[in-house]
Design a protein around this motif. Structure first.
Motif, PDB file in Angstrom:
ATOM      1  N   THR A 142       0.813  -1.216   0.000  1.00 15.21           N
ATOM      2  CA  THR A 142       0.000   0.000   0.000  1.00 15.21           C
ATOM      3  C   THR A 142       0.847   1.266   0.000  1.00 15.21           C
ATOM      4  OG1 THR A 142      -0.219  -0.053   2.411  1.00 15.21           O
ATOM      5  CG2 THR A 142      -1.969  -1.108   1.114  1.00 15.21           C
ATOM      6  N   ASN A 143       2.100   1.166   0.372  1.00 17.26           N
ATOM      7  CA  ASN A 143       2.989   2.319   0.435  1.00 17.26           C
ATOM      8  C   ASN A 143       3.763   2.428  -0.884  1.00 17.26           C
ATOM      9  OD1 ASN A 143       5.544   3.752   0.853  1.00 17.26           O
ATOM     10  ND2 ASN A 143       4.886   3.886   2.988  1.00 17.26           N
ATOM     11  N   GLN A 144       3.482   3.472  -1.640  1.00 18.09           N
ATOM     12  CA  GLN A 144       4.095   3.622  -2.963  1.00 18.09           C
ATOM     13  C   GLN A 144       5.619   3.692  -2.897  1.00 18.09           C
ATOM     14  OE1 GLN A 144       2.535   6.769  -5.379  1.00 18.09           O
ATOM     15  NE2 GLN A 144       4.029   6.438  -6.998  1.00 18.09           N
ATOM     16  N   ALA A 145       6.168   4.389  -1.922  1.00 16.51           N
ATOM     17  CA  ALA A 145       7.627   4.509  -1.806  1.00 16.51           C
ATOM     18  C   ALA A 145       8.269   3.137  -1.610  1.00 16.51           C
ATOM     19  CB  ALA A 145       7.989   5.440  -0.656  1.00 16.51           C
ATOM     20  N   LEU A 146       7.647   2.301  -0.817  1.00 18.80           N
ATOM     21  CA  LEU A 146       8.170   0.935  -0.623  1.00 18.80           C
ATOM     22  C   LEU A 146       8.005   0.103  -1.886  1.00 18.80           C
ATOM     23  CD1 LEU A 146       6.993   0.038   2.992  1.00 18.80           C
ATOM     24  CD2 LEU A 146       9.308   0.545   2.207  1.00 18.80           C
ATOM     25  N   ARG A 147       6.857   0.230  -2.547  1.00 21.55           N
ATOM     26  CA  ARG A 147       6.628  -0.533  -3.786  1.00 21.55           C
ATOM     27  C   ARG A 147       7.693  -0.230  -4.815  1.00 21.55           C
ATOM     28  NH1 ARG A 147       1.246   1.161  -3.455  1.00 21.55           N
ATOM     29  NH2 ARG A 147       1.530   2.469  -5.277  1.00 21.55           N
ATOM     30  N   GLU A 148       8.105   1.015  -4.915  1.00 23.08           N
ATOM     31  CA  GLU A 148       9.099   1.407  -5.908  1.00 23.08           C
ATOM     32  C   GLU A 148      10.467   0.789  -5.641  1.00 23.08           C
ATOM     33  OE1 GLU A 148       8.838   5.662  -5.781  1.00 23.08           O
ATOM     34  OE2 GLU A 148       6.946   5.679  -6.898  1.00 23.08           O
ATOM     35  N   LYS A 149      10.716   0.368  -4.417  1.00 16.62           N
ATOM     36  CA  LYS A 149      11.984  -0.261  -4.065  1.00 16.62           C
ATOM     37  C   LYS A 149      11.964  -1.774  -4.250  1.00 16.62           C
ATOM     38  CE  LYS A 149      13.200   3.352  -0.869  1.00 16.62           C
ATOM     39  NZ  LYS A 149      13.954   3.723   0.290  1.00 16.62           N
ATOM     40  N   MET A 150      10.810  -2.330  -4.544  1.00 18.56           N
ATOM     41  CA  MET A 150      10.676  -3.785  -4.680  1.00 18.56           C
ATOM     42  C   MET A 150      10.898  -4.212  -6.119  1.00 18.56           C
ATOM     43  SD  MET A 150       7.309  -4.467  -2.379  1.00 18.56           S
ATOM     44  CE  MET A 150       7.159  -3.822  -0.735  1.00 18.56           C
ATOM     45  N   ASN A 151      11.684  -5.257  -6.280  1.00 20.85           N
ATOM     46  CA  ASN A 151      11.904  -5.813  -7.613  1.00 20.85           C
ATOM     47  C   ASN A 151      10.737  -6.682  -8.064  1.00 20.85           C
ATOM     48  OD1 ASN A 151      14.469  -4.679  -7.850  1.00 20.85           O
ATOM     49  ND2 ASN A 151      15.406  -6.394  -6.788  1.00 20.85           N
ATOM     50  N   PRO A 161      -6.358  -4.727  -0.617  1.00 24.50           N
ATOM     51  CA  PRO A 161      -6.087  -3.710  -1.640  1.00 24.50           C
ATOM     52  C   PRO A 161      -4.686  -3.801  -2.254  1.00 24.50           C
ATOM     53  CG  PRO A 161      -7.142  -2.698   0.252  1.00 24.50           C
ATOM     54  CD  PRO A 161      -6.781  -4.109   0.643  1.00 24.50           C
ATOM     55  N   SER A 162      -3.741  -4.375  -1.526  1.00 21.30           N
ATOM     56  CA  SER A 162      -2.387  -4.480  -2.061  1.00 21.30           C
ATOM     57  C   SER A 162      -2.295  -5.453  -3.232  1.00 21.30           C
ATOM     58  CB  SER A 162      -1.398  -4.886  -0.963  1.00 21.30           C
ATOM     59  OG  SER A 162      -1.580  -6.234  -0.591  1.00 21.30           O
ATOM     60  N   LYS A 163      -3.292  -6.305  -3.360  1.00 22.80           N
ATOM     61  CA  LYS A 163      -3.317  -7.295  -4.439  1.00 22.80           C
ATOM     62  C   LYS A 163      -3.200  -6.633  -5.816  1.00 22.80           C
ATOM     63  CE  LYS A 163      -6.268 -11.149  -5.867  1.00 22.80           C
ATOM     64  NZ  LYS A 163      -7.519 -11.843  -5.522  1.00 22.80           N
ATOM     65  N   GLN A 164      -3.785  -5.469  -5.966  1.00 18.73           N
ATOM     66  CA  GLN A 164      -3.771  -4.783  -7.267  1.00 18.73           C
ATOM     67  C   GLN A 164      -2.370  -4.364  -7.707  1.00 18.73           C
ATOM     68  OE1 GLN A 164      -5.585  -0.822  -7.297  1.00 18.73           O
ATOM     69  NE2 GLN A 164      -5.440  -0.821  -5.054  1.00 18.73           N
ATOM     70  N   PHE A 165      -1.427  -4.291  -6.777  1.00 16.42           N
ATOM     71  CA  PHE A 165      -0.065  -3.868  -7.097  1.00 16.42           C
ATOM     72  C   PHE A 165       0.891  -5.047  -7.296  1.00 16.42           C
ATOM     73  CE2 PHE A 165      -1.861  -0.448  -4.410  1.00 16.42           C
ATOM     74  CZ  PHE A 165      -1.916   0.542  -5.378  1.00 16.42           C
ATOM     75  N   ALA A 166       0.405  -6.259  -7.125  1.00 13.34           N
ATOM     76  CA  ALA A 166       1.273  -7.435  -7.220  1.00 13.34           C
ATOM     77  C   ALA A 166       1.693  -7.702  -8.661  1.00 13.34           C
ATOM     78  CB  ALA A 166       0.551  -8.654  -6.656  1.00 13.34           C
ATOM     79  N   ASP A 167       2.940  -8.127  -8.807  1.00 16.52           N
ATOM     80  CA  ASP A 167       3.431  -8.570 -10.112  1.00 16.52           C
ATOM     81  C   ASP A 167       3.023 -10.014 -10.364  1.00 16.52           C
ATOM     82  OD1 ASP A 167       4.911  -6.148 -10.625  1.00 16.52           O
ATOM     83  OD2 ASP A 167       6.372  -6.856  -9.154  1.00 16.52           O
ATOM     84  N   LEU A 168       2.905 -10.747  -9.273  1.00 18.00           N
ATOM     85  CA  LEU A 168       2.555 -12.164  -9.349  1.00 18.00           C
ATOM     86  C   LEU A 168       1.564 -12.474  -8.241  1.00 18.00           C
ATOM     87  CD1 LEU A 168       3.089 -15.061 -10.470  1.00 18.00           C
ATOM     88  CD2 LEU A 168       4.954 -15.217  -8.819  1.00 18.00           C
TER      89      LEU A 168
END
Length: 81
Positions: A2-11, A60-67
């Protein structure tokens, strides 16, 4: 996720999707057997804290998952990916 800054750091962002009934049954068994809690306290915590937090943050975080891994650990093929 849910945190965009953290998402951007995830591969790679992986969401393990497990049915709600399976999640609650696992929690009940674990808390009764391993933690010695009463059924009433497990239900109270689930309804007051666990379910609302799941609905607000986890689902809600499901929508940001790559897998998305459906069926959790029961999905051997997805786990091998």
């Amino acid at each position: 996720f849910t945190n965009q800054a953290l998402r951007e750091k995830m591969n790679l962002k992986i969401y393990v999707d497990v049915e709600a009934d399976r999640r609650i049954l696992r929690r009940i068994e674990r808390d009764l057997v391993d933690r010695g809690r009463s059924f009433a306290s497990i239900v109270s915590q689930y309804l007051e804290t666990v379910k609302p937090m799941h609905d607000q943050y986890v689902e809600p975080s499901k929508q940001f998952a790559d897998l998305i891994v459906p069926h959790g650990a029961q999905n051997a093929a997805a786990i091998q990916v």
